[in-house]
Design a protein around this motif. Structure first.
Motif, mmCIF file in Angstrom:
data_model
loop_
_atom_site.group_PDB
_atom_site.id
_atom_site.type_symbol
_atom_site.label_atom_id
_atom_site.label_comp_id
_atom_site.label_asym_id
_atom_site.label_seq_id
_atom_site.Cartn_x
_atom_site.Cartn_y
_atom_site.Cartn_z
ATOM 1 N N ALA A 295 41.400 0.912 16.899
ATOM 2 C CA ALA A 295 41.510 -0.283 17.733
ATOM 3 C C ALA A 295 40.731 -0.119 19.030
ATOM 4 C CB ALA A 295 42.979 -0.582 18.031
ATOM 5 N N ARG A 296 40.807 1.072 19.631
ATOM 6 C CA ARG A 296 40.097 1.300 20.887
ATOM 7 C C ARG A 296 38.584 1.284 20.673
ATOM 8 N NH1 ARG A 296 44.768 4.242 21.725
ATOM 9 N NH2 ARG A 296 43.998 6.170 20.765
ATOM 10 N N TYR A 297 38.144 1.861 19.579
ATOM 11 C CA TYR A 297 36.715 1.860 19.297
ATOM 12 C C TYR A 297 36.211 0.439 19.059
ATOM 13 C CZ TYR A 297 32.212 3.300 17.417
ATOM 14 O OH TYR A 297 30.870 3.479 17.220
ATOM 15 N N ALA A 298 36.992 -0.324 18.285
ATOM 16 C CA ALA A 298 36.613 -1.716 18.002
ATOM 17 C C ALA A 298 36.611 -2.550 19.279
ATOM 18 C CB ALA A 298 37.579 -2.325 16.986
ATOM 19 N N PHE A 299 37.599 -2.336 20.148
ATOM 20 C CA PHE A 299 37.698 -3.077 21.405
ATOM 21 C C PHE A 299 36.483 -2.792 22.280
ATOM 22 C CE2 PHE A 299 39.048 -3.832 25.750
ATOM 23 C CZ PHE A 299 39.782 -5.008 25.649
ATOM 24 N N ASN A 300 36.126 -1.515 22.406
ATOM 25 C CA ASN A 300 34.991 -1.154 23.249
ATOM 26 C C ASN A 300 33.677 -1.677 22.689
ATOM 27 O OD1 ASN A 300 36.500 0.196 25.214
ATOM 28 N ND2 ASN A 300 36.528 2.094 24.021
#
Length: 586
Positions: A295-300
């Motif tokens: 999720a963090r990778y996708a958000f960034n």
């Protein structure tokens, strides 16, 4: 939805609306559940109310105040006032007492519709100032006062005895007569009453058809106050298409209602998008394990990479089908179009939502232009701009780079204030918007900032505060930021921390201290210092922030520190926190 447009007033628009059939036309909340008003019921209630108002003496040129949160009843009363020949004067239920007193006096209203318990407590102490106080949706009604139900019953009797009267009233309404007086937010002083004719507002509907096409099965969600001309104009566009509209009862309940209603359309102010963005960021940061990493990778990536571009990699497309779809569920499962207006939208926020697949369109306008001047739309958009002009509008830049507007949407003038009217509308009909802008070769308009808010430091350097404030307030820690620079030796800023986020943060960390105590802690101050350093990296040296002050006092619309569209009321904030400002220049 194809339309045969043949209306020129709200009276003929009313006839257009009731010619259709929608059983869930207007939907309001009562004890947590939605009730529906059909197009037929809308037609009958407006008819009866207009007849009763005419009997009360409301006719051409009569002002009628409306103090209520948005609901189906707000709209029906508004239409009834205009069809009776009067003009409505909407007032926000959370309006500060100072502005309420000014607007009631300035508009000289003698009939007031009230659906605000708080404002009813104020108004009932002043009964002698008014001819009629009409109550509806009041939890503690006064049995001696006039109630909306009484007016509807009176209208039925009048209709039975004089069946031709209502049709005669419809035919009497003229496009040039006043439809409404909408007061500005008063962010730079006393509010000004913007006089808008039927022609002014109806011209906007014609222009909107050229920009946005609605579908027969569209469902609109409305949480912005109808007293704001932006939401009111869009609402009339919904009504002219006879789509179903669902109202929120409280801005704090919006997230739950979006899941319940699953609308396809909504209008927002940038502050809501910033809040949604912040909660998405908080969610991915606190999700543990492999899901959290993904999720963090996708958000960034969504902040920097367009997953729909030709160069998008395979996993970007996977994010679209998995992570981004979950993000979009914050708006329900059917959302196809969101329109942002009322304040500048940060390009970074616009890019993020565009990258995760939200059809987000930013527009621009002002109350004096009824209100829309330009908008991005499906057929043409550029992030960072406010789109191309509406077809009915002419635009140009003056020698200072200020955007000027001319067209059938430009206001009649300011109520009781010809001097101010003459300052903003010239002899050729050009309205000075007060906004500095540029227009590119394709006609896309970029707003650079308010002409009066381009600050000049004592060193002769110019500072544009809005981009800096937007950058700072995009931080999860900060709700609002106010740049100080005019006539000063250096730039400083007042910071209003996001109390809701900090409360959740302290609870998540198990820290048994108050938000106010944490705001004074050296760890929090260090986070803010890091934020300011990061902000300064992207600024010229004369724009860089030298000092800041954290404000631990609450601000609100009710206190007058925020406008109804959730922008900082600069002159009020500057006055209230003057001592803290001066401390930064000692």
């Amino acid at each position: 939805m194809s339309q045969s447009i043949n209306y020129t007033t709200f009276a003929s628009l009313y006839e257009h609306i009731i010619a259709g059939d929608n059983s869930t036309f207007l939907n309001g909340l009562r004890i947590g559940e939605y009730y529906s008003i059909s197009t037929n019921e809308f037609g009958d209630i407006v008819r009866y109310l207009a007849l009763a108002l005419r009997e009360m003496g409301i006719n051409k040129g009569t002002p009628v105040a409306l103090i209520s949160d948005s609901s189906p009843w707000w709209l029906m009363i508004d239409y009834a006032i205009m069809i009776a020949g009067g003009y409505s004067v909407p007032m926000f239920t959370n309006l500060s007492q100072e502005h309420l007193d000014f607007e009631l006096k300035d508009s000289a209203v003698k009939t007031v519709f009230i659906a605000s318990n708080e404002k009813w407590q104020v108004m009932k102490t002043r009964k002698e100032q008014f001819d009629n106080l009409v109550l509806f949706e009041i939890s503690d009604p006064d049995e001696h006062e006039l109630h909306l139900e009484n007016l509807i019953e009176d209208g039925k009797k009048i209709d039975a005895s004089l069946p031709d009267l209502f049709n005669n009233m419809l035919n009497e309404v003229d496009p040039e007569q006043l439809a409404t007086v909408v007061y500005t937010s008063g962010s730079t002083g006393n509010p000004k009453g913007v006089m808008l004719s039927h022609k002014n507002v109806i011209s906007q509907l014609y222009a909107t058809y050229d920009k946005f096409e609605l579908k027969a099965d569209d469902v609109a969600f409305s949480f912005l106050p109808l007293a704001h001309i932006f939401e009111r104009m869009v609402m009339n566009y919904y009504l002219s298409n006879r789509v179903s509209v669902y109202f929120a009862d409280d801005v704090k309940n919006v997230a739950n209602l979006l899941k319940k209603v699953n609308p396809t359309l909504m209008t927002v102010v940038p502050r809501l998008l910033e809040k949604v963005y912040g909660k998405m960021q908080e969610k991915v940061e606190t999700t543990e394990g492999a899901s959290g990493l993904l999720a963090r990778y996708a958000f960034n990536r969504a902040k920097t990479m367009d997953p729909f571009s030709d160069h998008a990699k395979f996993f970007d497309k996977c994010f679209t089908r998995t992570v981004y779809l979950k993000f979009l569920h914050a708006f329900g499962t059917n959302m196809r179009m969101v329109i942002s207006g009322g304040a500048p939208l940060s390009p970074a926020i616009a890019e993020f939502f565009g990258h995760i697949g939200l059809e987000l369109f930013e527009g621009y306008g002002l109350t004096e232009a009824a209100p829309v001047v330009s908008a991005n739309c499906q057929s043409g958009r550029k992030i960072g701009t406010v789109g191309t002009k509406f077809n009915c509008v002419e635009t140009k830049l003056n020698a200072d780079g200020e955007l000027l507007v001319r067209g059938p949407n430009v206001m009649v003038g300011y109520l009781n204030n010809p001097q101010e009217t003459a300052k903003v509308i010239d002899s050729d009909g050009w309205l000075s918007t007060g906004d500095l802008a540029s227009i590119d070769e394709e006609g896309f308009i970029t707003i650079k900032g308010r002409k009066k808010e381009l600050y000049k430091t004592s060193n002769g350097k110019y500072v544009s505060p809005i981009p800096i404030e937007q950058g700072i307030s995009s931080s999860k820690y900060i709700d609002y930021a106010l740049i100080i620079a005019e006539g000063r030796s250096h730039v400083s800023v007042l910071l209003f921390p996001d109390r809701e986020y900090l409360g959740r943060y302290l609870e998540r960390k198990g820290l048994e201290i108050t938000v106010e105590e944490y705001m004074k802690h050296k760890k929090f101050r260090k986070k803010i210092e890091t934020l300011i350093k990061h902000t300064n990296k992207h600024l010229d040296h004369w724009e860089q922030i030298q000092h800041f002050r954290l404000i631990d006092e609450s601000i609100s619309i009710e206190s007058g520190d925020l406008t109804p569209s959730m922008k900082l009321c600069r002159y009020r904030v500057l006055k209230r926190f003057n001592t803290k400002i001066e401390e930064m220049y000692l």
